[in-house]
Write an enzyme that holds these catalytic residues in place. Sequence first.
Site, PDB file in Angstrom:
ATOM      1  N   SER A   1     -35.138 -28.085 -79.869  1.00 51.60           N
ATOM      2  CA  SER A   1     -34.891 -29.422 -80.398  1.00 51.60           C
ATOM      3  C   SER A   1     -33.630 -30.015 -79.761  1.00 51.60           C
ATOM      4  CB  SER A   1     -34.716 -29.338 -81.909  1.00 51.60           C
ATOM      5  OG  SER A   1     -34.707 -30.623 -82.495  1.00 51.60           O
ATOM      6  N   PRO A   2     -33.569 -31.343 -79.594  1.00 54.13           N
ATOM      7  CA  PRO A   2     -32.338 -31.944 -79.062  1.00 54.13           C
ATOM      8  C   PRO A   2     -31.179 -31.722 -80.016  1.00 54.13           C
ATOM      9  CG  PRO A   2     -33.915 -33.637 -79.752  1.00 54.13           C
ATOM     10  CD  PRO A   2     -34.626 -32.337 -79.814  1.00 54.13           C
TER      11      PRO A   2
ATOM     12  N   CYS B   1     -27.039 -32.429 -80.175  1.00 55.58           N
ATOM     13  CA  CYS B   1     -25.847 -33.011 -79.558  1.00 55.58           C
ATOM     14  C   CYS B   1     -24.735 -31.976 -79.471  1.00 55.58           C
ATOM     15  CB  CYS B   1     -25.372 -34.215 -80.357  1.00 55.58           C
ATOM     16  SG  CYS B   1     -26.477 -35.634 -80.264  1.00 55.58           S
TER      17      CYS B   1
ATOM     18  N   ALA C   1     -29.534 -36.022 -77.589  1.00 59.50           N
ATOM     19  CA  ALA C   1     -29.612 -37.479 -77.651  1.00 59.50           C
ATOM     20  C   ALA C   1     -28.639 -38.077 -76.641  1.00 59.50           C
ATOM     21  CB  ALA C   1     -29.271 -37.968 -79.061  1.00 59.50           C
TER      22      ALA C   1
ATOM     23  N   GLN D   1     -33.878 -37.058 -74.639  1.00 61.14           N
ATOM     24  CA  GLN D   1     -34.032 -38.002 -75.743  1.00 61.14           C
ATOM     25  C   GLN D   1     -33.096 -39.181 -75.515  1.00 61.14           C
ATOM     26  OE1 GLN D   1     -32.276 -37.180 -79.727  1.00 61.14           O
ATOM     27  NE2 GLN D   1     -34.406 -37.043 -80.420  1.00 61.14           N
TER      28      GLN D   1
ATOM     29  N   TYR E   1     -30.232 -44.461 -86.463  1.00 60.10           N
ATOM     30  CA  TYR E   1     -29.743 -45.089 -85.247  1.00 60.10           C
ATOM     31  C   TYR E   1     -30.445 -46.433 -85.035  1.00 60.10           C
ATOM     32  CZ  TYR E   1     -27.590 -40.530 -84.698  1.00 60.10           C
ATOM     33  OH  TYR E   1     -26.853 -39.391 -84.918  1.00 60.10           O
TER      34      TYR E   1
ATOM     35  N   ARG F   1     -39.352 -39.886 -81.602  1.00 60.16           N
ATOM     36  CA  ARG F   1     -38.876 -39.231 -82.828  1.00 60.16           C
ATOM     37  C   ARG F   1     -38.711 -40.282 -83.914  1.00 60.16           C
ATOM     38  NH1 ARG F   1     -34.472 -34.499 -83.983  1.00 60.16           N
ATOM     39  NH2 ARG F   1     -36.338 -33.295 -83.467  1.00 60.16           N
TER      40      ARG F   1
ATOM     41  N   GLY G   1     -33.948 -25.729 -83.699  1.00 63.69           N
ATOM     42  CA  GLY G   1     -32.592 -26.062 -83.290  1.00 63.69           C
ATOM     43  C   GLY G   1     -31.610 -24.949 -83.586  1.00 63.69           C
ATOM     44  N   ARG G   2     -31.086 -24.935 -84.792  1.00 64.77           N
ATOM     45  CA  ARG G   2     -29.995 -24.014 -85.106  1.00 64.77           C
ATOM     46  C   ARG G   2     -30.406 -22.548 -85.039  1.00 64.77           C
ATOM     47  NH1 ARG G   2     -27.233 -27.647 -89.956  1.00 64.77           N
ATOM     48  NH2 ARG G   2     -27.101 -29.513 -88.674  1.00 64.77           N
TER      49      ARG G   2
END
Length: 377
Positions: free
Chosen positions: A24-25, A27, A59, A101, A185, A233, A329-330
């Site tokens: 997963s993206p 940051c 992102a 992304q 966003y 997304r 992700g994590r």
Amino acid sequence: MTGPLLFTPFALRGITLRNRVVLSPMCQYAAEEGRITEWHLLHHGKYATGGLGLAFVEATTVTREGRITHGCTGLWEDSQIEGMRRIVELYHRFGAKVAIQLNHAGRKGSTERPWDGAGPIPPRAAEGPWETVAPSPLPARPGWPVPRELRAEEIPAIIAAFRVAARRALAAGFDIVEIHGAHGYLLHSFVSPLANRRTDAWGGDLARRMRLPLLVAEAVREVWPADRPLFYRCSVLDGAEGGSTLEESAALARELKARGVDVFDCSSGGMLSSATLGTLHPGPGFQVPLARAMRQMAGMPTMAVGFITEAQQAEAILREGSADLIAIGRELIADPYWAYHAALALGAPDPHALLPRGYAFYLARRAALVRPSPAAA
């Protein structure tokens, strides 16, 4: 089919992912004027050798003013292409496809890095604040700066910025582009009635509120090759009264599909709070029902994300038809070789094939020498 679905290929346009495991993206907030630094190469180098099917770079903003923080990556100028190309080459060298992304932070920009509090940048900070923009002059949170309402004549320049950033992504060699329309966003804030109170052609009913993301998708698709996939997304639900609904998100997905979007990446929240810094654990796979609903209601492939940590959990999501791709992700921060360990746990035919030759040789040799204990037998 005898093997785990998680480790079957997935074809999109002219791209075939070797499996369904997706980074997963995430940051990193480590860029310098939008440019990749050594940290990014170290960060992605771990995952490049981990057997993923697809990896997302974080992102990445399409304008300098569209950053979340001073440390966000960008593709608003040509000098930022080369660093991205180095990351792409890392993944391609080891057999993974790679995506980027594209984002504009809107009213959630000009903030501190998460470990510094994620609040608005103080006026006298060494790295100072900048003006943020939004569909309406409503702050992202109580006490935050009021963003400037975008004038209608300014909006075409934002659409153009996404288009040009996609061209730069192509020059860097990315296989896939994703448009970030989630987490409060800019594009999400236009869609959500919680943030968009406009009465002109860019606000009001759903058709006008989703006009900007649809035009962005058209602009990106115009310059993104027909044989390369385009993702979007979405925060499928705002998680607040008066916010976006399942039906509205499905309508958005159908319109995006008609404009050449191939996968709907299903997240939630972020309009009135952080989508990633919550204080309560929502539970394993809490967003999976959203991916399933969008897959059924919009008739397009979806990607599930959010507290997916176990191999059997990921496999079940695919088997039950809730999603086509699994974004992690994590858990990948904790275990960059999650895909390899998942392949072992699920009994994939050749889990060692996911690894670089040097790693695969030694681990396969060790596995062949290990004998089960009498208790296990």
